[in-house]
Write an enzyme that holds these catalytic residues in place. Structure first.
Site, PDB file in Angstrom:
ATOM      1  CD  GLU A  40     -62.296-102.425 -47.264  1.00 55.03           C
ATOM      2  OE1 GLU A  40     -62.986-103.052 -47.014  1.00 55.03           O
ATOM      3  OE2 GLU A  40     -62.790-101.141 -47.477  1.00 55.03           O
ATOM      4  CB  CYS A  41     -56.914-108.168 -49.192  1.00 53.84           C
ATOM      5  SG  CYS A  41     -56.212-109.746 -49.330  1.00 53.84           S
TER       6      CYS A  41
END
Length: 165
Positions: A40-41
């Site tokens: 989730e970067c």
């Protein structure tokens, strides 16, 4: 008094994302790129480029190891099973993924302790998707920041140089 011998890269124990314990001797005589990853970067799309890099060089003695880590902005909250599924479904990842682990702090995985001790750029891992290049002898020969994309000329040149050695 002599200082204790530094651990060898090939003696380090790791766990695959599927829970299999093994040591890095499986990669003896190969060029290894180790990357701390997160699902989730902002850098997560690098998975696609990392897979291309792996596919391009794997038959020449290159392996890429991804180690999911949740230490930067809680951007890897999933379980190992969820992470593996996400990587395969979304990015077609076939390179080896390790079990989720710490890359900094008191619980830093021995792999990252070794990588950081051997890197020219000292300090901690600063964010997700930092890359460490290890030569065929288990020596750290490159440390690349998160913003160095998998297809960046500097990284590709370093990998190709090590593959020729």
């Amino acid at each position: 008094m002599a200082s204790p011998a530094r651990a060898e890269f090939y003696d380090i124990q790791v766990q695959s994302i599927d829970g299999k314990e093994y040591d890095l001797s499986e990669y003896r005589n190969e060029v290894v790129l180790v990357v701390n990853t997160a699902s989730e970067c902002g850098y997560t799309p690098q998975y696609e480029g990392l897979e291309k890099l792996y596919q391009t060089y794997k038959d020449r003695g290159f392996v890429l190891l991804g180690m999911p880590c949740n230490q930067f902005g809680n951007q890897e909250p999933g379980t190992n099973e969820e992470i593996k599924s996400f990587c395969q479904r979304r990015y077609g990842v076939t390179f080896p993924l390790l079990a989720k682990g710490d890359v900094k702090g008191v619980n830093r995985h021995p792999l990252y302790r070794y990588l950081l001790e051997g890197a020219a750029m000292k300090g901690n891992v600063g964010w997700n998707f930092e890359k460490f290049l290890v030569d065929r002898n288990g020596k750290v020969v490159g440390h690349f920041s998160s913003n160095v994309a998998p297809d960046d000329a500097e990284l590709v040149k370093a990998i190709e140089k090590e593959l020729k050695e």
